[in-house]
Design a protein around this motif. Structure first.
Motif, PDB file in Angstrom:
ATOM      1  N   ARG A 146       0.835  -1.209   0.000  1.00 19.14           N
ATOM      2  CA  ARG A 146       0.000   0.000   0.000  1.00 19.14           C
ATOM      3  C   ARG A 146       0.864   1.250   0.000  1.00 19.14           C
ATOM      4  O   ARG A 146       0.589   2.222  -0.725  1.00 19.14           O
TER       5      ARG A 146
ATOM      6  N   SER B  56       1.195   3.848  -3.277  1.00 15.12           N
ATOM      7  CA  SER B  56       0.793   5.250  -3.145  1.00 15.12           C
ATOM      8  C   SER B  56       1.884   6.187  -3.640  1.00 15.12           C
ATOM      9  O   SER B  56       1.599   7.256  -4.189  1.00 15.12           O
TER      10      SER B  56
ATOM     11  N   TYR C 160       0.835   5.787   4.124  1.00 15.77           N
ATOM     12  CA  TYR C 160       0.688   5.972   2.688  1.00 15.77           C
ATOM     13  C   TYR C 160       0.299   7.420   2.416  1.00 15.77           C
ATOM     14  O   TYR C 160      -0.007   8.177   3.358  1.00 15.77           O
TER      15      TYR C 160
END
Length: 318
Positions: free
Chosen positions: A20, A24, A94
């Motif tokens: 994640r 990002s 993120y």
């Protein structure tokens, strides 16, 4: 071609969160960056995940090292960064797609040495951007910078870090990130602060470093390092009385951690003698007691009843 921004991610035991974070970054609207992934001897699949991503995107550089802690991982990233600017992202966090664009475009617009997005500000203030030149007071008043001074959600100029040999302290495991930022501020002239929410913190991990209890030696060194940095800040940086009071609270918080490390020391080697060696004058003069229990603990310290203090504090954590 040399990238504008080097993004450093120190990585340890976060295989469930790392994709994640990386995704990002790779989705950023601002694309002129390198992503430095430092695998700090992670026992899970983080190293493999990093290598797989590096095969997909040439902007990714992976470094594998023996476990040495988050500070050593960040320092390795600094040693190998080639960008003009440095950004740090924690591996379980993120960022929004326009995160880098907002930071760099704001910094470039005002030709500043430092830009930070800040979570906290006084509620009655409507402005979203403040330019601070020689007066850094807004850092600690309007933006309450002392509540979140870690290295993430900021851009640092690489040349300032290099010229002033600013590094994360390897032997400090509590507050080392804020010490890094404050030492950097000693060498800058112009900064920009933005009230923004484009950096997303994950505070749910049960094994987060922020939830561990550092050793007495580590917390003591952190308190001493911050005290030295704070003293320099008061002489080199323009701060108003309220800003100094806020920084005083940070120093008190460091002292609280030192006291806690004595009370909760599992080795049994830290105790009354260490309390006797501490200079608690500033702490005892400025510590605000919110409850009668806290006031009683302060009373015990003032009377130098250290054995009773340790015993009473230990009861609170059983």
């Amino acid at each position: 071609m040399t990238p504008i921004i080097s993004i450093i991610v120190p990585i340890y035991n976060v295989e469930d969160y790392l994709p994640r974070c990386i995704d990002s970054v790779l989705s950023q609207s601002f694309e002129d960056f390198e992503l430095i992934l430092v695998d700090d001897g992670s026992p899970d699949n983080c190293g493999k995940i990093c290598d797989e991503y590096a095969l997909k995107d040439s902007r990714i550089r992976v470094f594998h090292k023996k476990n040495g802690g988050v500070s050593s991982a960040r320092n390795l990233g600094l040693d190998n960064a080639t960008g003009e600017w440095i950004a740090f992202i924690d591996p379980d966090d993120y960022v929004d797609v326009d995160y880098l664009y907002e930071l760099y475009s704001t910094l470039d617009k005002y030709n500043a040495d430092f830009v930070a997005t800040v979570e906290y500000k006084v509620a009655t203030v409507n402005e979203t951007t403040y330019i601070v030149s020689d007066d850094f007071s807004l850092l600690f008043t309007v933006y309450q910078f002392d509540r979140g001074p870690g290295p993430v959600s900021k851009l640092f100029k690489k040349s300032i870090i290099t010229e002033n040999d600013i590094r994360f302290r390897l032997k400090v495991h509590s507050g080392e990130d804020s010490i890094f930022v404050y030492q950097y501020l000693l060498s800058v002239k112009d900064i920009v602060l933005i009230f923004s929410d484009k950096y997303y913190y994950d505070k749910t991990r049960s094994n987060s470093l922020s939830k561990t209890i550092p050793s007495y030696d580590s917390t003591l060194l952190g308190m001493q390092e911050f005290d030295r940095t704070f003293t320099l800040m008061k002489t080199k940086i323009k701060l108003d009385a309220e800003s100094i009071r806020n920084l005083n609270r940070t120093l008190i918080a460091f002292t609280d951690k030192v006291l806690m490390s004595i009370v909760k020391d599992p080795s049994g080697k830290v105790g009354v003698k260490n309390l006797e060696e501490l200079n608690l004058d500033f702490y005892l003069q400025n510590k605000v007691s919110g409850t009668w229990k806290e006031a009683f603990m302060i009373y015990l310290l003032k009377r130098r009843l250290y054995s009773l203090y340790i015993y009473m504090m230990s009861l609170r954590f059983k």
